[in-house]
Write a protein that holds these residues in place. Structure first.
Motif, PDB file in Angstrom:
ATOM      1  N   GLN A  72       0.862  -1.323  -0.142  1.00 55.75           N
ATOM      2  CA  GLN A  72       0.013  -0.015  -0.046  1.00 55.75           C
ATOM      3  C   GLN A  72       0.873   1.261  -0.134  1.00 55.75           C
ATOM      4  O   GLN A  72       1.907   1.488   0.857  1.00 55.75           O
ATOM      5  N   SER A  80      -2.221  -8.001  -3.702  1.00 54.40           N
ATOM      6  CA  SER A  80      -2.861  -6.725  -3.657  1.00 54.40           C
ATOM      7  C   SER A  80      -2.058  -5.543  -3.730  1.00 54.40           C
ATOM      8  O   SER A  80      -1.083  -5.503  -3.007  1.00 54.40           O
ATOM      9  N   ILE A 140      -2.530  -1.475  -3.219  1.00 46.92           N
ATOM     10  CA  ILE A 140      -3.283  -0.459  -2.789  1.00 46.92           C
ATOM     11  C   ILE A 140      -2.801   1.099  -2.920  1.00 46.92           C
ATOM     12  O   ILE A 140      -1.872   1.063  -2.168  1.00 46.92           O
ATOM     13  N   GLU A 167      -7.798   4.025  -4.739  1.00 44.67           N
ATOM     14  CA  GLU A 167      -8.526   4.371  -3.533  1.00 44.67           C
ATOM     15  C   GLU A 167      -8.493   5.972  -3.233  1.00 44.67           C
ATOM     16  O   GLU A 167      -7.488   6.617  -3.676  1.00 44.67           O
TER      17      GLU A 167
END
Length: 445
Positions: free
Chosen positions: A387, A413, A415, A445
Protein backbone atom coordinates in the motif's frame (compact mmCIF):
# COMPACT_ATOMS: atom_id res chain seq x y z
CA UNK A 1 -37.56 13.69 32.05
CA UNK A 2 -39.51 14.27 28.82
CA UNK A 3 -37.61 16.63 26.44
CA UNK A 4 -40.48 19.12 26.32
CA UNK A 5 -40.73 19.15 30.09
CA UNK A 6 -36.99 19.69 30.42
CA UNK A 7 -37.13 22.61 28.00
CA UNK A 8 -39.99 24.17 29.93
CA UNK A 9 -37.98 23.90 33.13
CA UNK A 10 -34.82 25.52 31.87
CA UNK A 11 -36.09 28.50 29.89
CA UNK A 12 -37.74 31.72 31.04
CA UNK A 13 -41.41 31.84 30.12
CA UNK A 14 -44.03 34.58 30.43
CA UNK A 15 -45.87 34.67 33.75
CA UNK A 16 -49.18 33.68 32.14
CA UNK A 17 -47.67 30.57 30.65
CA UNK A 18 -45.81 29.87 33.90
CA UNK A 19 -49.10 29.94 35.81
CA UNK A 20 -50.65 27.56 33.29
CA UNK A 21 -47.69 25.18 33.61
CA UNK A 22 -47.75 25.24 37.39
CA UNK A 23 -51.45 24.44 37.38
CA UNK A 24 -50.84 21.33 35.34
CA UNK A 25 -50.89 18.51 37.89
CA UNK A 26 -49.08 16.11 35.56
CA UNK A 27 -46.23 18.58 35.17
CA UNK A 28 -45.90 18.96 38.95
CA UNK A 29 -45.92 15.18 39.39
CA UNK A 30 -42.91 14.80 37.12
CA UNK A 31 -40.91 16.95 39.51
CA UNK A 32 -42.15 15.49 42.74
CA UNK A 33 -41.95 11.86 41.63
CA UNK A 34 -38.24 11.97 40.78
CA UNK A 35 -36.09 10.17 43.32
CA UNK A 36 -33.19 12.18 44.73
CA UNK A 37 -30.66 9.73 43.31
CA UNK A 38 -32.10 10.20 39.81
CA UNK A 39 -31.99 13.98 40.15
CA UNK A 40 -28.38 13.72 41.29
CA UNK A 41 -27.47 11.67 38.23
CA UNK A 42 -29.20 14.14 35.90
CA UNK A 43 -27.48 17.14 37.44
CA UNK A 44 -24.11 15.40 37.47
CA UNK A 45 -24.16 15.29 33.66
CA UNK A 46 -24.27 19.09 33.52
CA UNK A 47 -21.47 21.57 34.00
CA UNK A 48 -21.49 22.38 37.69
CA UNK A 49 -22.50 26.01 37.07
CA UNK A 50 -25.57 24.73 35.19
CA UNK A 51 -26.40 22.25 37.94
CA UNK A 52 -26.27 24.97 40.59
CA UNK A 53 -28.51 27.25 38.49
CA UNK A 54 -31.36 24.71 38.75
CA UNK A 55 -31.84 25.84 42.35
CA UNK A 56 -34.12 28.62 41.04
CA UNK A 57 -36.61 26.20 39.46
CA UNK A 58 -38.62 25.59 42.62
CA UNK A 59 -38.29 25.43 46.39
CA UNK A 60 -37.91 21.65 46.28
CA UNK A 61 -34.92 22.04 43.93
CA UNK A 62 -33.16 24.74 45.96
CA UNK A 63 -30.56 22.33 47.41
CA UNK A 64 -30.79 19.51 44.88
CA UNK A 65 -27.44 20.47 43.34
CA UNK A 66 -25.63 19.68 46.61
CA UNK A 67 -26.05 15.97 45.82
CA UNK A 68 -24.08 16.04 42.55
CA UNK A 69 -21.24 13.53 42.24
CA UNK A 70 -19.52 14.90 39.12
CA UNK A 71 -17.84 18.31 39.49
CA UNK A 72 -16.99 20.07 36.23
CA UNK A 73 -15.55 23.58 36.31
CA UNK A 74 -14.53 25.64 33.28
CA UNK A 75 -13.42 29.29 33.55
CA UNK A 76 -13.22 30.00 29.81
CA UNK A 77 -15.62 32.95 30.17
CA UNK A 78 -13.63 34.50 33.03
CA UNK A 79 -10.46 35.57 31.25
CA UNK A 80 -9.71 38.44 33.60
CA UNK A 81 -7.38 37.05 36.33
CA UNK A 82 -8.55 39.77 38.71
CA UNK A 83 -12.14 38.55 38.45
CA UNK A 84 -12.67 36.34 41.50
CA UNK A 85 -16.18 35.18 40.62
CA UNK A 86 -14.98 31.84 39.28
CA UNK A 87 -12.78 30.96 42.27
CA UNK A 88 -15.51 32.17 44.64
CA UNK A 89 -17.97 29.88 42.85
CA UNK A 90 -15.68 26.84 43.15
CA UNK A 91 -15.16 27.60 46.85
CA UNK A 92 -18.90 27.84 47.36
CA UNK A 93 -19.64 24.55 45.61
CA UNK A 94 -16.94 22.56 47.38
CA UNK A 95 -17.94 24.08 50.69
CA UNK A 96 -21.65 23.29 50.30
CA UNK A 97 -21.89 19.89 48.62
CA UNK A 98 -22.96 17.09 50.91
CA UNK A 99 -20.83 14.46 52.53
CA UNK A 100 -21.45 11.81 49.85
CA UNK A 101 -18.61 10.39 47.67
CA UNK A 102 -17.46 12.45 44.65
CA UNK A 103 -16.92 10.45 41.46
CA UNK A 104 -15.02 13.02 39.41
CA UNK A 105 -13.41 16.44 39.59
CA UNK A 106 -12.66 18.10 36.25
CA UNK A 107 -11.08 21.57 36.18
CA UNK A 108 -10.32 23.39 32.95
CA UNK A 109 -8.68 26.78 33.35
CA UNK A 110 -7.45 29.49 30.99
CA UNK A 111 -6.10 31.59 33.86
CA UNK A 112 -3.36 31.19 36.43
CA UNK A 113 -4.39 30.67 40.05
CA UNK A 114 -2.61 30.41 43.34
CA UNK A 115 -1.21 26.91 43.86
CA UNK A 116 -2.43 26.78 47.46
CA UNK A 117 -6.00 27.44 46.30
CA UNK A 118 -5.93 24.58 43.80
CA UNK A 119 -4.39 22.21 46.36
CA UNK A 120 -7.08 23.13 48.90
CA UNK A 121 -9.83 22.25 46.40
CA UNK A 122 -8.22 18.93 45.55
CA UNK A 123 -7.58 18.07 49.20
CA UNK A 124 -11.30 18.35 49.89
CA UNK A 125 -12.55 16.27 46.96
CA UNK A 126 -9.88 13.59 47.41
CA UNK A 127 -11.36 12.89 50.85
CA UNK A 128 -14.58 11.80 49.14
CA UNK A 129 -13.30 8.58 47.52
CA UNK A 130 -12.60 10.47 44.28
CA UNK A 131 -12.33 8.21 41.21
CA UNK A 132 -11.54 10.54 38.30
CA UNK A 133 -9.29 13.61 38.48
CA UNK A 134 -8.71 15.74 35.37
CA UNK A 135 -6.78 19.02 35.54
CA UNK A 136 -6.28 21.03 32.33
CA UNK A 137 -4.56 24.31 33.22
CA UNK A 138 -1.86 25.27 30.74
CA UNK A 139 -1.46 28.80 32.15
CA UNK A 140 -0.70 27.71 35.70
CA UNK A 141 2.81 27.87 37.07
CA UNK A 142 4.25 24.56 38.23
CA UNK A 143 1.94 22.88 40.73
CA UNK A 144 3.48 20.54 43.27
CA UNK A 145 1.09 17.60 43.54
CA UNK A 146 3.52 15.61 45.71
CA UNK A 147 1.70 16.23 49.03
CA UNK A 148 -1.50 14.88 47.45
CA UNK A 149 0.04 11.72 46.00
CA UNK A 150 -0.73 9.58 49.09
CA UNK A 151 -4.41 10.56 48.61
CA UNK A 152 -4.52 9.26 45.01
CA UNK A 153 -5.22 5.71 46.17
CA UNK A 154 -8.92 5.86 45.25
CA UNK A 155 -8.33 7.19 41.72
CA UNK A 156 -9.32 5.13 38.71
CA UNK A 157 -8.38 7.85 36.21
CA UNK A 158 -5.74 10.59 36.55
CA UNK A 159 -5.08 13.20 33.86
CA UNK A 160 -2.75 16.11 34.64
CA UNK A 161 -2.44 18.50 31.70
CA UNK A 162 -0.53 21.20 33.49
CA UNK A 163 3.01 21.96 34.63
CA UNK A 164 3.08 19.53 37.51
CA UNK A 165 5.71 18.37 39.97
CA UNK A 166 5.58 14.84 41.36
CA UNK A 167 8.11 13.73 43.93
CA UNK A 168 7.26 10.04 44.05
CA UNK A 169 8.65 7.81 46.76
CA UNK A 170 9.75 4.39 45.59
CA UNK A 171 7.90 2.13 45.37
CA UNK A 172 4.68 3.98 44.51
CA UNK A 173 1.40 2.07 44.68
CA UNK A 174 -1.89 3.19 43.11
CA UNK A 175 -4.05 0.07 43.47
CA UNK A 176 -7.15 1.20 41.52
CA UNK A 177 -5.67 3.38 38.76
CA UNK A 178 -6.63 2.25 35.24
CA UNK A 179 -5.77 5.35 33.18
CA UNK A 180 -2.80 7.67 33.71
CA UNK A 181 -2.01 10.67 31.49
CA UNK A 182 0.74 13.18 32.31
CA UNK A 183 1.60 16.25 30.24
CA UNK A 184 4.54 18.54 31.05
CA UNK A 185 5.21 16.72 34.32
CA UNK A 186 8.45 16.87 36.30
CA UNK A 187 8.98 13.57 38.10
CA UNK A 188 11.47 13.37 40.97
CA UNK A 189 12.62 10.60 43.25
CA UNK A 190 14.22 12.78 45.94
CA UNK A 191 12.71 11.07 48.96
CA UNK A 192 14.18 7.65 48.20
CA UNK A 193 17.69 6.38 48.83
CA UNK A 194 17.40 4.26 45.66
CA UNK A 195 18.10 5.61 42.19
CA UNK A 196 15.31 3.34 40.89
CA UNK A 197 11.71 4.49 40.72
CA UNK A 198 9.17 1.67 40.96
CA UNK A 199 5.60 2.45 39.88
CA UNK A 200 3.31 -0.36 41.00
CA UNK A 201 -0.03 0.07 39.26
CA UNK A 202 -1.62 -3.42 39.35
CA UNK A 203 -4.75 -2.63 37.26
CA UNK A 204 -3.41 0.13 34.98
CA UNK A 205 -4.52 -0.31 31.36
CA UNK A 206 -3.32 2.88 29.64
CA UNK A 207 -0.20 4.99 30.30
CA UNK A 208 0.40 8.29 28.50
CA UNK A 209 3.24 10.77 29.05
CA UNK A 210 4.10 13.79 26.90
CA UNK A 211 6.72 16.53 27.26
CA UNK A 212 7.61 15.13 30.69
CA UNK A 213 10.99 14.83 32.39
CA UNK A 214 12.34 12.37 34.91
CA UNK A 215 15.01 13.76 37.25
CA UNK A 216 17.86 11.99 39.03
CA UNK A 217 16.59 8.49 38.28
CA UNK A 218 18.64 5.62 36.91
CA UNK A 219 15.77 3.22 36.18
CA UNK A 220 12.00 3.62 36.03
CA UNK A 221 10.12 0.35 36.47
CA UNK A 222 6.45 0.40 35.46
CA UNK A 223 5.01 -2.75 37.02
CA UNK A 224 1.53 -3.05 35.50
CA UNK A 225 0.51 -6.59 34.54
CA UNK A 226 -2.77 -5.44 32.91
CA UNK A 227 -1.24 -2.60 30.87
CA UNK A 228 -2.35 -2.67 27.23
CA UNK A 229 -1.28 0.72 25.80
CA UNK A 230 1.94 2.63 26.50
CA UNK A 231 2.47 6.06 24.89
CA UNK A 232 5.46 8.36 25.37
CA UNK A 233 5.76 11.60 23.39
CA UNK A 234 8.80 13.91 23.54
CA UNK A 235 9.87 12.84 27.04
CA UNK A 236 13.42 12.90 28.39
CA UNK A 237 15.51 12.48 31.54
CA UNK A 238 17.76 14.91 33.41
CA UNK A 239 20.75 14.42 35.76
CA UNK A 240 20.77 10.64 35.44
CA UNK A 241 22.99 9.21 38.24
CA UNK A 242 25.05 6.79 36.16
CA UNK A 243 28.08 6.96 33.92
CA UNK A 244 26.11 6.48 30.68
CA UNK A 245 23.64 9.28 31.52
CA UNK A 246 20.87 7.07 30.14
CA UNK A 247 17.61 6.53 32.01
CA UNK A 248 16.31 2.99 31.56
CA UNK A 249 12.55 2.50 31.40
CA UNK A 250 11.40 -1.06 32.01
CA UNK A 251 7.78 -1.91 31.33
CA UNK A 252 6.64 -5.09 33.08
CA UNK A 253 3.35 -5.86 31.37
CA UNK A 254 2.65 -9.30 29.97
CA UNK A 255 -0.59 -8.10 28.29
CA UNK A 256 0.97 -5.12 26.51
CA UNK A 257 -0.58 -4.65 23.07
CA UNK A 258 0.84 -1.43 21.67
CA UNK A 259 3.73 1.00 22.17
CA UNK A 260 3.68 4.53 20.75
CA UNK A 261 6.93 6.44 21.11
CA UNK A 262 8.01 9.80 19.72
CA UNK A 263 11.33 11.41 20.57
CA UNK A 264 14.32 13.44 19.46
CA UNK A 265 17.24 11.70 21.14
CA UNK A 266 17.71 8.11 22.27
CA UNK A 267 20.83 8.99 24.26
CA UNK A 268 18.63 9.99 27.21
CA UNK A 269 16.18 7.07 27.32
CA UNK A 270 16.42 3.31 26.82
CA UNK A 271 13.25 1.24 26.70
CA UNK A 272 12.65 -2.43 27.41
CA UNK A 273 9.42 -4.38 27.00
CA UNK A 274 8.14 -7.95 27.19
CA UNK A 275 9.24 -10.11 24.23
CA UNK A 276 5.58 -10.75 23.36
CA UNK A 277 4.84 -7.12 22.36
CA UNK A 278 2.71 -7.33 19.18
CA UNK A 279 2.61 -3.71 17.95
CA UNK A 280 4.67 -0.52 18.08
CA UNK A 281 4.59 2.93 16.50
CA UNK A 282 7.76 5.06 16.55
CA UNK A 283 8.23 8.64 15.40
CA UNK A 284 11.96 9.37 15.38
CA UNK A 285 13.89 12.50 14.47
CA UNK A 286 17.50 13.66 14.57
CA UNK A 287 20.47 11.44 13.98
CA UNK A 288 21.27 9.86 17.33
CA UNK A 289 19.19 6.69 17.18
CA UNK A 290 21.26 3.59 17.68
CA UNK A 291 20.79 0.00 16.66
CA UNK A 292 20.56 -0.79 20.38
CA UNK A 293 17.50 1.42 20.78
CA UNK A 294 15.70 -0.14 17.82
CA UNK A 295 16.55 -3.58 19.20
CA UNK A 296 13.99 -2.93 21.96
CA UNK A 297 11.27 -3.37 19.34
CA UNK A 298 12.51 -6.34 17.31
CA UNK A 299 9.88 -8.63 18.91
CA UNK A 300 6.92 -6.80 17.32
CA UNK A 301 4.71 -8.25 14.59
CA UNK A 302 3.40 -4.85 13.49
CA UNK A 303 5.60 -1.75 13.27
CA UNK A 304 4.74 1.80 12.26
CA UNK A 305 7.82 4.00 12.02
CA UNK A 306 8.05 7.64 11.02
CA UNK A 307 11.55 8.87 10.22
CA UNK A 308 12.34 12.56 9.85
CA UNK A 309 14.55 13.68 6.99
CA UNK A 310 17.52 14.07 9.32
CA UNK A 311 17.19 10.53 10.65
CA UNK A 312 20.20 8.24 10.30
CA UNK A 313 20.88 4.79 11.66
CA UNK A 314 24.04 2.84 10.99
CA UNK A 315 22.34 -0.54 10.91
CA UNK A 316 18.78 -1.79 11.37
CA UNK A 317 18.49 -4.84 13.65
CA UNK A 318 16.63 -7.98 12.58
CA UNK A 319 12.85 -7.89 12.98
CA UNK A 320 12.35 -11.64 12.74
CA UNK A 321 8.65 -11.63 13.71
CA UNK A 322 7.59 -8.57 11.71
CA UNK A 323 4.73 -9.22 9.27
CA UNK A 324 3.39 -5.65 8.84
CA UNK A 325 5.52 -2.52 8.30
CA UNK A 326 4.16 1.00 7.86
CA UNK A 327 7.10 3.18 6.88
CA UNK A 328 6.80 6.99 6.73
CA UNK A 329 9.99 8.45 5.24
CA UNK A 330 11.59 10.47 2.46
CA UNK A 331 11.33 8.10 -0.52
CA UNK A 332 14.34 9.66 -2.23
CA UNK A 333 16.36 7.87 0.48
CA UNK A 334 15.59 4.45 -0.94
CA UNK A 335 18.33 2.82 1.13
CA UNK A 336 16.15 3.29 4.26
CA UNK A 337 13.42 1.13 2.74
CA UNK A 338 16.02 -1.42 1.69
CA UNK A 339 17.50 -1.55 5.20
CA UNK A 340 14.16 -2.31 6.82
CA UNK A 341 13.12 -4.83 4.17
CA UNK A 342 16.39 -6.74 4.52
CA UNK A 343 15.85 -6.78 8.31
CA UNK A 344 12.31 -8.24 8.04
CA UNK A 345 12.61 -11.72 6.48
CA UNK A 346 8.93 -12.72 6.90
CA UNK A 347 7.28 -9.38 6.00
CA UNK A 348 3.88 -9.89 4.34
CA UNK A 349 2.38 -6.39 4.28
CA UNK A 350 4.20 -3.16 3.42
CA UNK A 351 2.65 0.30 3.71
CA UNK A 352 4.55 3.44 2.63
CA UNK A 353 3.85 7.14 3.04
CA UNK A 354 6.19 9.62 1.37
CA UNK A 355 7.65 12.61 3.24
CA UNK A 356 9.46 13.98 0.18
CA UNK A 357 9.03 17.68 -0.47
CA UNK A 358 6.67 18.35 -3.43
CA UNK A 359 9.50 20.28 -5.10
CA UNK A 360 11.92 17.35 -4.88
CA UNK A 361 12.40 15.01 -7.80
CA UNK A 362 14.58 11.92 -8.17
CA UNK A 363 17.80 12.23 -10.10
CA UNK A 364 18.66 9.92 -12.98
CA UNK A 365 21.38 8.44 -10.77
CA UNK A 366 18.81 7.59 -8.10
CA UNK A 367 16.49 5.94 -10.64
CA UNK A 368 19.35 3.95 -12.11
CA UNK A 369 20.44 2.73 -8.66
CA UNK A 370 16.85 1.82 -7.83
CA UNK A 371 16.47 -0.31 -10.95
CA UNK A 372 19.82 -2.04 -10.36
CA UNK A 373 19.17 -2.68 -6.64
CA UNK A 374 18.76 -6.35 -5.80
CA UNK A 375 15.32 -6.94 -4.34
CA UNK A 376 15.30 -8.12 -0.68
CA UNK A 377 14.22 -11.71 -0.03
CA UNK A 378 10.97 -10.74 1.68
CA UNK A 379 9.84 -8.86 -1.46
CA UNK A 380 10.53 -11.80 -3.73
CA UNK A 381 9.13 -14.58 -1.54
CA UNK A 382 6.89 -13.24 1.25
CA UNK A 383 5.20 -9.91 0.39
CA UNK A 384 1.44 -10.21 -0.23
CA UNK A 385 0.15 -6.64 0.13
CA UNK A 386 1.67 -3.30 -0.88
CA UNK A 387 0.00 0.00 0.00
CA UNK A 388 1.23 3.50 -0.85
CA UNK A 389 -0.65 6.16 1.10
CA UNK A 390 -1.08 9.68 -0.24
CA UNK A 391 -0.06 8.24 -3.57
CA UNK A 392 0.97 10.64 -6.34
CA UNK A 393 1.83 9.22 -9.79
CA UNK A 394 5.17 11.02 -10.00
CA UNK A 395 8.46 9.51 -11.16
CA UNK A 396 9.63 8.75 -7.62
CA UNK A 397 6.62 6.86 -6.33
CA UNK A 398 5.85 5.06 -9.57
CA UNK A 399 9.49 3.93 -9.80
CA UNK A 400 9.35 2.35 -6.33
CA UNK A 401 5.93 0.86 -7.14
CA UNK A 402 7.17 -0.67 -10.37
CA UNK A 403 10.28 -2.05 -8.71
CA UNK A 404 8.19 -3.92 -6.12
CA UNK A 405 5.65 -5.22 -8.64
CA UNK A 406 8.39 -6.56 -10.92
CA UNK A 407 9.98 -8.58 -8.10
CA UNK A 408 7.19 -9.62 -5.68
CA UNK A 409 6.54 -13.22 -6.61
CA UNK A 410 3.40 -13.85 -4.51
CA UNK A 411 2.00 -10.31 -4.38
CA UNK A 412 -1.80 -10.30 -4.18
CA UNK A 413 -2.90 -6.69 -3.72
CA UNK A 414 -1.51 -3.27 -4.55
CA UNK A 415 -3.50 -0.46 -2.88
CA UNK A 416 -2.84 3.10 -4.03
CA UNK A 417 -4.55 5.59 -1.70
CA UNK A 418 -4.57 9.07 -3.20
CA UNK A 419 -5.98 12.34 -1.75
CA UNK A 420 -6.73 13.49 -5.32
CA UNK A 421 -8.32 11.65 -8.26
CA UNK A 422 -5.83 9.76 -10.42
CA UNK A 423 -6.24 10.33 -14.15
CA UNK A 424 -7.33 7.45 -16.35
CA UNK A 425 -4.08 7.82 -18.29
CA UNK A 426 -2.01 7.38 -15.12
CA UNK A 427 -4.10 4.38 -14.08
CA UNK A 428 -3.61 2.74 -17.46
CA UNK A 429 0.14 3.32 -17.24
CA UNK A 430 0.33 1.71 -13.78
CA UNK A 431 -1.81 -1.26 -14.85
CA UNK A 432 0.61 -1.88 -17.75
CA UNK A 433 3.59 -2.44 -15.43
CA UNK A 434 5.04 -5.96 -15.56
CA UNK A 435 4.15 -8.15 -12.55
CA UNK A 436 6.12 -11.01 -11.09
CA UNK A 437 2.92 -12.38 -9.53
CA UNK A 438 0.06 -13.41 -11.87
CA UNK A 439 -2.39 -12.84 -8.99
CA UNK A 440 -1.48 -9.20 -8.28
CA UNK A 441 -4.40 -6.78 -8.51
CA UNK A 442 -4.14 -2.98 -8.34
CA UNK A 443 -6.78 -0.99 -6.44
CA UNK A 444 -7.13 2.79 -6.58
CA UNK A 445 -8.64 4.48 -3.51
Amino acid sequence: MHPETKQACLVTVPSSKKARLCSDQNFEDKFSSLHESIVSRILSHLLTVEAVSTSVLSKSWRNMWTSITELQFDDKIHRDPSDSRFTDFVDRVIGNIGSHPINSFHLRSVNSYDEALLISWLSEVLKRNLQRLVITCHELDSVNFSPLFPSFGSLVELRLRTKSILDISAPALLPKLKFLSLEDARIFNLSSVSTNLVLNFPVLETFEASYSRCFRTDTVILDSPLLRIFEMFKCTSVHVPNASQVCKIRVLASNLEKITFSGNDSRKIRLSFPPSLPEAYLALSRSHWSKKFLSSFTCVRSLGIELSKDFHVIKVPKFRQLVYLHLIYDMTRYFILTQFLEAAPILEMLSIRDLTSPRSSPTEKFLKELRSEESPDCIRTMLKVLQIRNFKPNRLQTSVLRCVMENAGILGSVILSSPNPITEEAKAQILSYPKASPHASVFFE
